[in-house]
Scaffold this motif. Structure first.
Motif, mmCIF file in Angstrom:
data_model
loop_
_atom_site.group_PDB
_atom_site.id
_atom_site.type_symbol
_atom_site.label_atom_id
_atom_site.label_comp_id
_atom_site.label_asym_id
_atom_site.label_seq_id
_atom_site.Cartn_x
_atom_site.Cartn_y
_atom_site.Cartn_z
ATOM 1 N N ASP A 20 0.842 -1.207 0.000
ATOM 2 C CA ASP A 20 0.000 0.000 0.000
ATOM 3 C C ASP A 20 0.874 1.253 0.000
ATOM 4 O O ASP A 20 0.613 2.216 -0.727
ATOM 5 C CB ASP A 20 -0.922 0.016 1.226
ATOM 6 N N ASN A 21 1.920 1.235 0.828
ATOM 7 C CA ASN A 21 2.802 2.413 0.898
ATOM 8 C C ASN A 21 3.535 2.641 -0.412
ATOM 9 O O ASN A 21 3.672 3.779 -0.862
ATOM 10 C CB ASN A 21 3.813 2.243 2.040
ATOM 11 N N LEU A 22 4.004 1.556 -1.025
ATOM 12 C CA LEU A 22 4.715 1.723 -2.304
ATOM 13 C C LEU A 22 3.784 2.312 -3.361
ATOM 14 O O LEU A 22 4.179 3.209 -4.118
ATOM 15 C CB LEU A 22 5.287 0.387 -2.782
ATOM 16 N N ALA A 23 2.550 1.815 -3.405
ATOM 17 C CA ALA A 23 1.586 2.339 -4.390
ATOM 18 C C ALA A 23 1.333 3.821 -4.120
ATOM 19 O O ALA A 23 1.337 4.643 -5.050
ATOM 20 C CB ALA A 23 0.294 1.533 -4.331
ATOM 21 N N ALA A 24 1.179 4.159 -2.845
ATOM 22 C CA ALA A 24 0.900 5.562 -2.495
ATOM 23 C C ALA A 24 2.088 6.466 -2.850
ATOM 24 O O ALA A 24 1.916 7.659 -3.104
ATOM 25 C CB ALA A 24 0.579 5.676 -1.000
ATOM 26 N N CYS A 25 3.286 5.908 -2.853
ATOM 27 C CA CYS A 25 4.491 6.710 -3.161
ATOM 28 C C CYS A 25 4.790 6.764 -4.658
ATOM 29 O O CYS A 25 5.773 7.395 -5.072
ATOM 30 C CB CYS A 25 5.714 6.136 -2.434
ATOM 31 N N GLY A 26 4.017 6.059 -5.476
ATOM 32 C CA GLY A 26 4.206 6.169 -6.922
ATOM 33 C C GLY A 26 4.978 5.034 -7.561
ATOM 34 O O GLY A 26 5.514 5.188 -8.658
ATOM 35 N N TYR A 27 5.051 3.873 -6.899
ATOM 36 C CA TYR A 27 5.773 2.720 -7.456
ATOM 37 C C TYR A 27 4.776 1.711 -8.034
ATOM 38 O O TYR A 27 3.604 1.702 -7.672
ATOM 39 C CB TYR A 27 6.658 2.076 -6.376
ATOM 40 N N GLU A 28 5.302 0.847 -8.896
ATOM 41 C CA GLU A 28 4.432 -0.152 -9.539
ATOM 42 C C GLU A 28 4.860 -1.585 -9.254
ATOM 43 O O GLU A 28 4.129 -2.527 -9.545
ATOM 44 C CB GLU A 28 4.469 0.034 -11.061
ATOM 45 N N GLY A 29 6.095 -1.763 -8.758
ATOM 46 C CA GLY A 29 6.589 -3.132 -8.561
ATOM 47 C C GLY A 29 7.336 -3.290 -7.254
ATOM 48 O O GLY A 29 7.740 -2.309 -6.617
ATOM 49 N N ILE A 30 7.519 -4.555 -6.862
ATOM 50 C CA ILE A 30 8.295 -4.857 -5.658
ATOM 51 C C ILE A 30 9.262 -5.999 -5.987
ATOM 52 O O ILE A 30 8.896 -6.972 -6.657
ATOM 53 C CB ILE A 30 7.369 -5.218 -4.465
ATOM 54 N N GLU A 31 10.509 -5.835 -5.539
ATOM 55 C CA GLU A 31 11.519 -6.874 -5.753
ATOM 56 C C GLU A 31 11.743 -7.616 -4.430
ATOM 57 O O GLU A 31 11.980 -7.003 -3.394
ATOM 58 C CB GLU A 31 12.836 -6.232 -6.216
ATOM 59 N N PHE A 32 11.661 -8.939 -4.509
ATOM 60 C CA PHE A 32 11.823 -9.757 -3.308
ATOM 61 C C PHE A 32 13.242 -10.313 -3.233
ATOM 62 O O PHE A 32 13.823 -10.712 -4.249
ATOM 63 C CB PHE A 32 10.834 -10.922 -3.320
ATOM 64 N N GLY A 33 13.792 -10.389 -2.007
ATOM 65 C CA GLY A 33 15.061 -11.083 -1.808
ATOM 66 C C GLY A 33 14.801 -12.581 -1.912
ATOM 67 O O GLY A 33 13.737 -13.069 -1.522
#
Ligand code: LER
Ligand code: MN
Length: 264
Positions: A20-33
């Motif tokens: 939710d925070n990433l979307a609110a900050c303007g991001y579209e993806g997440i990279e996992f370790g």
């Protein structure tokens, strides 16, 4: 080009809150370790299913070392990498980031037959071909990452990664470009990106001091322009420190900075 962020950098007490925070900050993806990821795939899939943030990539996280002189170490690495390629596919990610070797050589100097770099290179071709075929079966890419000279002695520049791709001609093998490593190793980041061209399938974002883009002296405008010129349309994931205490505000500020650089 789509902005992403490594999971560990995202503010939030659980995955849902991070997304939710990433979307609110303007991001579209997440990279996992990759470390421990195999046991989390079901949980991640459930949380991310209807979320606007998508898994971009899986970053390393395998045990062993593919270029160790010990066969057991190599087999451990190969087994984990195959599992992580499967996890990448299950998550719908572009692929798995692969650094063949951290530090110095782990194979002997057999000069004048072969020095460590020659031995490592031959071994790398064999192993990457096998991993690339596995990636192909899963419908993802194995993303070879050049690192700066202080982290590996083997592949430091994009052109060295491209040479491996060109040798193998395996469409499931690509390279990725990390702006932090490029700021140390590439004589001209934009030109190196243009030369690497279609082989680039992922990007890591960090400024020259490995803080959020906007905090150092890397010229992102020319780098992003070169990425546009080569038709790069995949994810660029943040992999860096976040200065200050308000992580959310900083991530948003950096996203705005990068979007302005992309449209300049
Ligand atoms: C290490 O410096 C790095 O850039 C990572 O992406 C390696 O997995
Ligand atoms: Mn990186």
């Amino acid at each position: 080009m789509h902005l992403a962020c490594q999971e560990g950098m995202a503010p939030g007490s659980d995955l849902r809150e991070k997304l939710d925070n990433l979307a609110a900050c303007g991001y579209e993806g997440i990279e996992f370790g990759g470390s421990g990821l195999m046991n989390r795939v079901a949980e991640i899939r459930a949380v991310i299913a209807n979320h606007p943030i998508k898994p971009s990539t899986v970053c390393g996280g395998f045990s062993g070392c593919p270029l160790d002189s010990d066969r057991g170490e190599r087999e451990k690495a190969l087994r984990d990498i195959k599992n992580l390629l499967a996890a990448s596919a299950d998550l719908g990610a572009v692929g798995m980031i692969f650094v063949p070797l951290f530090g110095g050589p782990r194979v002997p100097d057999l000069s004048p037959y072969m020095n460590p770099i020659q031995l490592e290179t031959e071994l790398l071709y064999k192993l990457m071909d096998e991993m690339g075929n596995e990636a192909g079966k899963r419908g993802v890419k194995l993303l070879l990452e050049p690192l700066n000279r202080y982290e590996t002695h083997l592949i430091n520049r994009l052109e060295q990664g491209v040479a491996v791709c060109e040798k193998l001609q395996n469409e499931n093998i690509a390279i990725m470009a990390d702006f932090f490593h490029m700021s140390i190793e590439e004589p001209d980041i934009a030109e190196s990106i243009r030369k690497a061209g279609r082989w680039i399938s992922h990007v890591h974002l960090a400024d020259s001091n490995r803080q959020l883009p906007g905090y150092g002296h890397t010229d992102f405008k020319s780098g992003f322009r070169a990425l546009k010129e080569i038709g790069f349309d995949k994810y660029m994931a943040l992999e860096c420190g976040i200065p200050g205490t308000d992580r959310k505000a900083e991530l948003k500020r950096s996203a705005d900075f990068m979007k302005a650089a992309m449209s300049a």
